[in-house]
Write a protein that holds these residues in place. Sequence first.
Motif, PDB file in Angstrom:
ATOM      1  N   SER A  58       0.834  -1.210   0.000  1.00  0.00           N
ATOM      2  CA  SER A  58       0.000   0.000   0.000  1.00  0.00           C
ATOM      3  C   SER A  58       0.865   1.254   0.000  1.00  0.00           C
ATOM      4  O   SER A  58       0.522   2.236  -0.660  1.00  0.00           O
ATOM      5  CB  SER A  58      -0.924   0.004   1.217  1.00  0.00           C
ATOM      6  OG  SER A  58      -1.840  -1.059   1.132  1.00  0.00           O
ATOM      7  N   SER A  92       1.907   1.851  -3.466  1.00  0.00           N
ATOM      8  CA  SER A  92       0.769   2.318  -4.267  1.00  0.00           C
ATOM      9  C   SER A  92       0.438   3.768  -3.967  1.00  0.00           C
ATOM     10  O   SER A  92       0.154   4.550  -4.873  1.00  0.00           O
ATOM     11  CB  SER A  92      -0.463   1.452  -3.986  1.00  0.00           C
ATOM     12  OG  SER A  92      -0.243   0.145  -4.408  1.00  0.00           O
ATOM     13  N   TRP A  93       0.451   4.139  -2.686  1.00  0.00           N
ATOM     14  CA  TRP A  93       0.077   5.498  -2.299  1.00  0.00           C
ATOM     15  C   TRP A  93       1.184   6.503  -2.593  1.00  0.00           C
ATOM     16  O   TRP A  93       0.913   7.617  -3.009  1.00  0.00           O
ATOM     17  CB  TRP A  93      -0.239   5.575  -0.803  1.00  0.00           C
ATOM     18  CG  TRP A  93      -1.449   4.821  -0.384  1.00  0.00           C
ATOM     19  CD1 TRP A  93      -2.578   4.589  -1.112  1.00  0.00           C
ATOM     20  CD2 TRP A  93      -1.662   4.191   0.873  1.00  0.00           C
ATOM     21  NE1 TRP A  93      -3.477   3.841  -0.390  1.00  0.00           N
ATOM     22  CE2 TRP A  93      -2.946   3.589   0.845  1.00  0.00           C
ATOM     23  CE3 TRP A  93      -0.901   4.070   2.032  1.00  0.00           C
ATOM     24  CZ2 TRP A  93      -3.470   2.884   1.915  1.00  0.00           C
ATOM     25  CZ3 TRP A  93      -1.430   3.370   3.099  1.00  0.00           C
ATOM     26  CH2 TRP A  93      -2.692   2.787   3.033  1.00  0.00           C
TER      27      TRP A  93
END
Length: 85
Positions: free
Chosen positions: A26, A29-30
């Motif tokens: 994550s 991704s962020w």
Amino acid sequence: MINNFILQHVRLIELVGVLMRIFSFSLVSWMGDQSPFLFVWTLNTLDAIILSWTAVLKKDRAYTLLNVFWIGVGMIGILRATGIL
């Protein structure tokens, strides 16, 4: 002794490993290129070790293979993030 502890708490330990993996991916991704890649690869490798260990104890060949593969990928990621590779 530690293997007995792991087997007694295998579901919780696996959950922690999976949450670590979700968190590390994550972040990438962020944050994209701003991701703390050494942290991400270190966390990813640690979760792969945890999940490999539980898979070996459970005699789950498929997940053992998958997570041992991720240990290798993680080690390469760590070496790349530190500039060794």
